[in-house]
Design a protein around this motif. Structure first.
Motif, PDB file in Angstrom:
ATOM      1  N   ASN A  12       0.686  -1.110  -0.031  1.00  0.00           N
ATOM      2  CA  ASN A  12       0.067  -0.073  -0.080  1.00  0.00           C
ATOM      3  C   ASN A  12       0.795   1.352   0.059  1.00  0.00           C
ATOM      4  O   ASN A  12       0.411   2.273  -0.147  1.00  0.00           O
ATOM      5  N   GLU A  13       2.207   1.180   0.163  1.00  0.00           N
ATOM      6  CA  GLU A  13       3.152   2.166   0.323  1.00  0.00           C
ATOM      7  C   GLU A  13       3.549   2.549  -1.126  1.00  0.00           C
ATOM      8  O   GLU A  13       4.525   1.559  -1.677  1.00  0.00           O
ATOM      9  N   PRO A  14       3.214   3.537  -1.816  1.00  0.00           N
ATOM     10  CA  PRO A  14       3.902   3.653  -3.301  1.00  0.00           C
ATOM     11  C   PRO A  14       5.212   3.576  -3.548  1.00  0.00           C
ATOM     12  O   PRO A  14       5.743   2.617  -4.309  1.00  0.00           O
ATOM     13  N   LEU A  15       6.050   4.155  -2.645  1.00  0.00           N
ATOM     14  CA  LEU A  15       7.517   4.345  -2.683  1.00  0.00           C
ATOM     15  C   LEU A  15       8.156   3.066  -2.626  1.00  0.00           C
ATOM     16  O   LEU A  15       8.800   2.405  -3.243  1.00  0.00           O
ATOM     17  N   VAL A  16       7.558   2.056  -1.633  1.00  0.00           N
ATOM     18  CA  VAL A  16       8.197   0.753  -1.283  1.00  0.00           C
ATOM     19  C   VAL A  16       7.687  -0.129  -2.372  1.00  0.00           C
ATOM     20  O   VAL A  16       8.681  -0.875  -3.082  1.00  0.00           O
ATOM     21  N   ARG A  17       6.592  -0.128  -2.865  1.00  0.00           N
ATOM     22  CA  ARG A  17       5.990  -0.816  -4.001  1.00  0.00           C
ATOM     23  C   ARG A  17       7.023  -0.460  -5.178  1.00  0.00           C
ATOM     24  O   ARG A  17       7.495  -1.463  -5.910  1.00  0.00           O
ATOM     25  N   LEU A  18       7.166   0.768  -5.532  1.00  0.00           N
ATOM     26  CA  LEU A  18       8.060   0.933  -6.710  1.00  0.00           C
ATOM     27  C   LEU A  18       9.338   0.363  -6.574  1.00  0.00           C
ATOM     28  O   LEU A  18      10.144  -0.035  -7.500  1.00  0.00           O
ATOM     29  N   GLY A  19       9.887   0.606  -5.351  1.00  0.00           N
ATOM     30  CA  GLY A  19      11.361   0.361  -4.993  1.00  0.00           C
ATOM     31  C   GLY A  19      11.530  -1.172  -5.258  1.00  0.00           C
ATOM     32  O   GLY A  19      12.714  -1.735  -6.213  1.00  0.00           O
ATOM     33  N   ILE A  20      10.471  -2.155  -4.900  1.00  0.00           N
ATOM     34  CA  ILE A  20      10.646  -3.354  -5.116  1.00  0.00           C
ATOM     35  C   ILE A  20      10.367  -3.743  -6.642  1.00  0.00           C
ATOM     36  O   ILE A  20      11.350  -4.672  -7.207  1.00  0.00           O
ATOM     37  N   VAL A  21       9.519  -3.233  -7.353  1.00  0.00           N
ATOM     38  CA  VAL A  21       9.437  -3.248  -8.815  1.00  0.00           C
ATOM     39  C   VAL A  21      10.749  -3.030  -9.578  1.00  0.00           C
ATOM     40  O   VAL A  21      11.097  -3.832 -10.530  1.00  0.00           O
ATOM     41  N   LYS A 101      11.594  -5.700   6.510  1.00  0.00           N
ATOM     42  CA  LYS A 101      12.048  -4.276   5.916  1.00  0.00           C
ATOM     43  C   LYS A 101      12.847  -3.752   6.985  1.00  0.00           C
ATOM     44  O   LYS A 101      12.626  -3.531   7.982  1.00  0.00           O
ATOM     45  N   PRO A 102      13.648  -2.752   6.619  1.00  0.00           N
ATOM     46  CA  PRO A 102      14.078  -2.572   4.995  1.00  0.00           C
ATOM     47  C   PRO A 102      14.918  -3.604   4.492  1.00  0.00           C
ATOM     48  O   PRO A 102      15.768  -4.397   5.461  1.00  0.00           O
ATOM     49  N   PHE A 103      15.353  -3.957   3.251  1.00  0.00           N
ATOM     50  CA  PHE A 103      16.098  -4.849   2.995  1.00  0.00           C
ATOM     51  C   PHE A 103      16.566  -4.301   1.453  1.00  0.00           C
ATOM     52  O   PHE A 103      16.205  -3.530   0.741  1.00  0.00           O
ATOM     53  N   THR A 104      17.895  -5.012   1.304  1.00  0.00           N
ATOM     54  CA  THR A 104      18.709  -4.798  -0.185  1.00  0.00           C
ATOM     55  C   THR A 104      18.080  -5.675  -1.288  1.00  0.00           C
ATOM     56  O   THR A 104      17.626  -6.652  -1.035  1.00  0.00           O
ATOM     57  N   SER A 105      18.568  -5.293  -2.369  1.00  0.00           N
ATOM     58  CA  SER A 105      18.424  -6.258  -3.579  1.00  0.00           C
ATOM     59  C   SER A 105      18.971  -7.570  -3.338  1.00  0.00           C
ATOM     60  O   SER A 105      18.103  -8.608  -3.879  1.00  0.00           O
ATOM     61  N   ALA A 106      20.196  -7.431  -2.794  1.00  0.00           N
ATOM     62  CA  ALA A 106      20.645  -8.929  -2.725  1.00  0.00           C
ATOM     63  C   ALA A 106      19.942  -9.749  -1.564  1.00  0.00           C
ATOM     64  O   ALA A 106      19.781 -10.955  -1.696  1.00  0.00           O
ATOM     65  N   GLU A 107      19.532  -9.189  -0.586  1.00  0.00           N
ATOM     66  CA  GLU A 107      18.664  -9.874   0.412  1.00  0.00           C
ATOM     67  C   GLU A 107      17.210 -10.392  -0.331  1.00  0.00           C
ATOM     68  O   GLU A 107      16.833 -11.538   0.109  1.00  0.00           O
TER      69      GLU A 107
END
Length: 118
Positions: A12-21, A101-107
């Motif tokens: 539901n958090e747009p910035l979190v969603r965008l970051g994951i995508v 959360k928070p996590f890195t792309s490697a994680e």
């Protein structure tokens, strides 16, 4: 991962969603995103069949576990990764994974690799 590997990201958090995508698309994976249960179900109803659901646990109208359980009934082979500010490793159903959360792309990629060990 298979060439046609598909992921649905729900947060539901747009910035979190965008970051994951963005992290996922940088790997070349086909990704759709939704801000909640209603939009996630609409995406599925329109024919999108994800191999992996990545969903936030704590959202205003539902939990990620509830969404995963509902979608697994429709797509039994779909894998689920729950992301949360809390440690949920002991709370997710067998075969699922969780990531704090928070996590890195490697994680993130390490957790996905656990679900798809090919």
């Amino acid at each position: 991962m298979p060439e046609d590997f598909k992921i649905l990201v729900v947060d539901n958090e747009p910035l979190v969603r965008l970051g994951i995508v963005v992290m996922l698309r940088e790997q070349g994976w086909r990704t759709m995103s939704a801000e909640g249960m209603t939009s996630a179900v609409e995406i599925i109803d329109q024919g999108y069949q994800p191999d992996l659901l990545i969903t936030d646990q704590n959202m205003p109208d539902f939990t990620g576990i509830a969404l995963g359980e509902m979608l697994i009934e429709r797509m039994a082979d779909m894998k689920v990764l729950i992301v949360s500010g809390d440690d949920l490793e002991n709370d997710v159903p067998p075969g699922w994974r969780s990531l704090a959360k928070p996590f890195t792309s490697a994680e993130l990629f390490a957790k996905i690799s656990e679900l798809f060990p090919d």
